[in-house]
Write an enzyme that holds these catalytic residues in place. Structure first.
Site, short mmCIF file in Angstrom:
data_model
loop_
_atom_site.label_atom_id
_atom_site.label_comp_id
_atom_site.label_asym_id
_atom_site.label_seq_id
_atom_site.Cartn_x
_atom_site.Cartn_y
_atom_site.Cartn_z
CG ASP A 520 -1.94 0.98 1.33
OD1 ASP A 520 -2.28 1.55 0.29
OD2 ASP A 520 -2.44 1.24 2.45
CD GLU A 523 -0.10 5.54 -3.70
OE1 GLU A 523 0.43 5.77 -2.60
OE2 GLU A 523 -0.89 4.61 -3.89
CG ASP A 596 -8.10 4.90 0.59
OD1 ASP A 596 -7.97 3.66 0.56
OD2 ASP A 596 -7.27 5.66 1.12
C1 NOJ Z 1 -4.67 3.29 2.63
C2 NOJ Z 1 -5.26 2.16 1.86
O1 NOJ Z 1 -5.80 2.58 0.65
C3 NOJ Z 1 -6.31 1.47 2.73
O2 NOJ Z 1 -6.87 0.41 2.02
C4 NOJ Z 1 -5.66 1.00 4.01
O3 NOJ Z 1 -6.63 0.42 4.84
C5 NOJ Z 1 -5.01 2.17 4.74
N1 NOJ Z 1 -4.08 2.80 3.85
C6 NOJ Z 1 -4.30 1.73 6.01
O4 NOJ Z 1 -3.28 0.86 5.71
#
Ligand code: NOJ
Length: 928
Positions: A520, A523, A596
């Site tokens: 995660d 980017e 998200d």
């Molecule tokens: C951002 C991610 O997109 C999300 O899916 C994740 O739960 C959070 N970071 C925490 O790791």
């Protein structure tokens, strides 16, 4: 930057807290101002402000063939640095330097154009390494001859029926059908090509730095952008260039007549909290590949460039309002840095374009079988007890699932590869309990490493000099979940190797063979950086500026992690790594998701065009957070999301830590039953999905497809982003509105379609207004297809391995149908040696035949004793009495039986009961 005062220890402790607070308040809505728009981005503003043919033109000189490629020089008529001339006439100009052009041709209808500075440039411009397939050069065609179709141009062979033309003055490239004047794709037909050459710094001024919201990025090499126009001829629509959120699959125009104001489509990998569901704003990943489709042809264009890119789709008449072009779509491509390394794909059918693109960047990796099943995630499952109770909840409620995920809170203070010893004291035992039921676990590993001197990873990375450097040469230090963090420089192959080693069972304490990984924030996300990312002047391996490589950072991280899992399993276990950031080629390393999203109906709707777009650009293994990440879905929305998500290639529920718990059984019995049914649908279709993943891994054709990929001549389908195909045989229509009573569904083709739930047949080629039920979303099997299913339910896909199959034969108007089944061990790479079963089922003349499509020359063997226990025949005129099976001449009953074996009142269909033919064998079944 932090002020000196903020470095006092007490305040230092407060800073992470404040930052997190800030972040969460930022999370309450998309903060547009935190991100740059085109007007605040100098290269974009300049390129967008130009009129056709207003850029000093380039002419082609010294065309020759060398080493089987076309080589030439591009001679500028004036200094190419437009910025200087336009923005500041007083500043230094550089004498024109020629650019070097190379064109090569690859098998299958692919042309590559390369334009770079000559050797007198002050430094080498960045070319993205390791994004394209390593064997690409073996597929290069050796050009030996140039011809001149007209004076002032050179043409050469491209593919059967296609040629490429290099127009000399002004410079233009055309890919066209032989003998026809109109091209298929062309570059610089509108004279917008511009290439800012590198310079040595001679004065101060805005060329040498840029500022945004208090951040200053130095530009030690001055502006270095490239822009040009690309035209898709014979196109009705263009698609691709993820990642943007949109309810439209076709890319809407962003500039030109009728467009009030729109940003261009931005490709810049960013961590965007609460993104809007419909915006050209760039999200977490970037794939600079666009496809066009129209009644006459399909084509594609791909620019291998990892710097920030902005792309305009120009509305007809943008160049000449008096004469808007018909059947042509013009686009403007702008990038901050890099070189021109671009590919043109001739099609002519849409599937050809996808094969051509994945022939360059690779086809999607074949996933493990379990990864195609359902995943349960949440930020966070708190502790081992929570894990055990969620796991038990699935069994109690008779809902299968395969993978349980642990988010960042499972670690010791966000130090990845560690466990919080209080919450997860026995990680191996915990994984073992899941594995005993055939289930797996995924843990998160992000790229930001906590700057904690007692953390082994940080110590090693610091000691070896493995972190990305800031502009002054120190280890870059940014804020992320752990507080002060640094980022391994994944561009460096040595560092990727080092990273990969961290996944060995020995190095990753507490990990077991049933544990896989989630990448995660790659980017990369930097909470206190410009646009929540890394400054553009940070420095990578080989003195590469972050601005040159930004969009590929996450790609290299994903690659290193995936290779780590591969090594961990001695090259025998297929990795599963989900990544948020991606670039062209990421499909070789694993799955992605759309980040998200929000628990609202619009995000549910946008998930389909987003996933379709990812599939069109190679990333077939993708999905959206089922239920929506932010917010609390009403039960109806959650149920609809499961019903739709069950058809996503990657099917995972996930939720933000501030949301209420939402395991499938928490919304009352009725909702639980509906969700159970949705998950069961996915499990029954797993044999079909796995067969489609195999197809994708061989040919690049995605699992989830826009309708026009299957029905390229049907104009009604060109802009449909609400309904989609799963493979060639299933059409799915989502329900995107609350309390929706009816929905209009367009069923393409002249053939009929069978409703998956009740077997009722509908005519193709028309729209049907259908009543919507709460039990399911409308799904149809196309007449003429055969779908393999497994209709018995277990706790996980692993436990279904020996279960018998059902074949659903949907007959067309000639009472014929065809379909495929691919089966292997679901885990290893033995399939590469031929250890798999691949059958084609053909129904014609009341006879169903299983034909082996496994190539005889592949030695490896895979055996299975699985049998087909039921054959459902849709569209067969009644009167069938029995079935006779050869070899063996044994009989099976034909009778009315349930359409599915799942509970509820599924109506009856003509069914062959217990033919019990093996999937591994040749056989014929005759209906009498
Ligand atoms: C951002 C991610 O997109 C999300 O899916 C994740 O739960 C959070 N970071 C925490 O790791």
């Amino acid at each position: 930057m932090l002020s000196p005062a903020s470095r006092s220890p007490r305040i230092l402790l407060l800073v992470p807290l404040l930052l997190l607070l800030l972040l969460f308040s930022a999370a309450s809505a998309w903060k547009k101002d935190e991100f740059r728009n085109c007007k605040q981005t100098p290269f974009c503003k300049r390129a967008r402000g130009r009129k056709p043919h207003s850029v000093p033109s380039l002419s082609v000189a010294d065309v020759s063939i060398s080493d089987g490629t076309v080589a030439a020089r591009l001679l500028p008529s004036q200094p190419l640095r437009q910025a200087t001339a336009v923005d500041d006439p007083e500043s230094d100009t550089v004498p024109p330097r020629p650019l070097l052009l190379r064109i090569s041709v690859y098998q299958g209808g692919v042309l590559r154009l390369h334009i770079d500075e000559d050797t007198s440039a002050p430094r080498r411009r960045f070319q993205v390494p390791d994004a394209l397939l390593p064997d690409l050069d073996d597929r290069r065609l050796w050009l030996s001859r140039l011809s001149s179709p007209a004076s002032g141009s050179s043409s050469f062979y491209l593919a059967d029926g296609f040629e490429a033309v290099l127009v000399h003055d002004p410079f233009e490239i055309q890919v066209r059908r032989k003998g026809l004047r109109e091209p298929v794709v062309s570059l610089n037909s509108h004279g917008l090509f511009d290439f800012e050459q590198l310079r040595d710094k001679k004065n101060d001024g805005e060329d040498w730095e840029e500022q945004f919201r208090g951040h200053t990025d130095t530009r030690p090499h001055g502006p270095q952008s490239i822009s040009f126009d690309v035209s898709f001829h014979g196109a009705d629509f263009v698609y691709g260039i993820p990642e943007h959120a949109s309810t439209s699959l076709a890319l809407r125009p962003t500039s030109g007549p009728g467009i009030e104001y729109s940003e261009p489509y931005r490709l810049f990998n960013l961590d965007v909290f609460e993104y809007l569901h419909d915006s050209p704003f760039g999200l977490y990943g970037s794939i600079p590949f666009m496809l066009s489709h129209g009644a006459r042809s399909s084509s594609g264009f791909f620019w291998v460039n990892a710097a920030e890119m902005q792309i305009d789709v120009l509305a007809p008449g943008w160049d000449d309002p008096a004469a808007p072009a018909n059947g042509r779509i013009d686009t403007l491509w702008m990038s901050e840095a890099g070189v021109v390394d671009a590919f043109f794909f001739v099609g002519p059918k849409p599937k050809d374009v996808l094969r051509q693109y994945t022939g360059i960047t690779g086809t999607p990796a074949m996933p493990q079988k379990f990864a195609v099943a359902y995943h349960q995630c949440r930020w966070n499952y708190r502790d081992e007890e929570d894990v055990a109770s969620v796991d038990a909840g699935f069994d109690e409620h008779d809902i299968p699932y395969d993978v349980l995920w642990l988010d960042i809170e499972h670690t010791d203070g966000k130090r990845y590869f560690t466990w919080d010893r209080l919450l997860f004291p026995n990680p191996k035992e915990m994984q073992g309990k899941l594995a005993a039921k055939g289930r797996h676990m995924v843990t998160i590993v992000d790229p930001h490493i906590k700057r904690d001197d007692s953390f082994y990873l940080h110590k090693e990375a610091t000691g070896r000099g493995y972190y990305v450097k800031d502009a002054t040469g120190k280890d870059f230090d940014g804020w992320c979940w752990p507080g002060s963090s640094s980022y391994p420089d994944m561009l460096n192959p040595e560092i990727r190797e080092w990273w990969a080693e961290k996944f060995s069972f020995q190095n990753y304490a507490g990990s077991t063979p049933s544990l896989y990984i989630w990448n995660d924030m790659n980017e990369p996300s930097v909470f206190n950086g410009p646009e929540i990312s890394m400054p553009r002047d940070a420095i990578h391996y080989g003195d590469v500026e972050h601005r040159e490589l930004h969009n590929a950072y996450g790609y290299y991280f994903h690659m290193a992690t995936s290779n780590g899992l591969l090594k961990r399993g001695n090259g025998k276990d297929r990795p599963f790594v989900l990544s948020r950031a991606f670039f062209a080629g990421s499909q070789r390393y694993g799955a992605v998701w759309t980040g998200d999203n929000t628990a609202d109906w619009d995000h549910l709707r946008a998930s389909v065009p987003m996933i379709l777009t990812l599939g069109l650009t190679g990333m077939t293994f993708s999905g959206a957070d089922v239920g929506g990440f932010f917010g609390n879905p009403e039960p109806e929305l959650l149920v609809r999301w499961y019903q739709l998500g069950a058809y996503y290639p990657f099917f995972r529920a996930h939720a933000h830590q501030d949301t209420r718990r939402r395991e499938p059984w928490l919304f009352g019995e009725h909702s639980t039953a509906l969700i159970r049914e949705a998950v069961h649908v996915r499990y029954s279709l797993l044999p079909y999905y796995y067969t489609l993943f195999r197809e994708a891994s061989v040919s690049g054709i995605p699992v989830m497809r826009p309708l026009w990929l299957e029905f390229p001549a049907d104009k009604e389908t060109y802009n449909s982003g609400e309904a989609f195909m799963v493979g060639p045989s299933l059409l799915v229509q989502g329900i995107y509105e609350e309390r929706q009573k009816s929905v209009s569904v367009y069923l393409p083709d002249g053939q009929s379609w069978y409703n998956l739930r009740n077997g009722v047949s509908y005519t193709g080629g028309v729209s049907h207004k259908l009543e919507v039920s709460e039990d399911s979303i409308p799904t149809f099997q196309r007449a003429g297809t055969i779908i393999p299913r497994k209709d018995r339910f277990r706790r996980s896909s692993t436990q279904m391995v020996n279960d018998p199959y059902t074949l659903v034969v949907a007959l067309n108007g000639s009472f014929a149908a065809e379909g495929e089944l691919y089966v292997d061990d679901g885990k290893s790479y033995d399939f590469e040696q031929g250890a798999y079963i691949h059958r084609r089922f053909i129904f014609a003349d009341r006879k169903l035949t299983s034909v082996n499509v496994h190539p005889a020359n592949l030695g490896g063997k895979f055996s299975s004793d699985c049998v087909i226990e039921r054959i459902v025949l849709l569209g067969l005129p009644s009167g069938a009495k029995k079935a006779v099976i050869e070899p063996g001449n044994h009989e099976a009953d034909v009778e009315l039986g349930p359409l599915t074996l799942r509970g509820g009142s599924s109506p009856d269909a003509i069914t062959v009961r217990k033919p019990n033919v093996r999937i591994a064998d040749d056989w014929t079944l005759r209906i009498l």
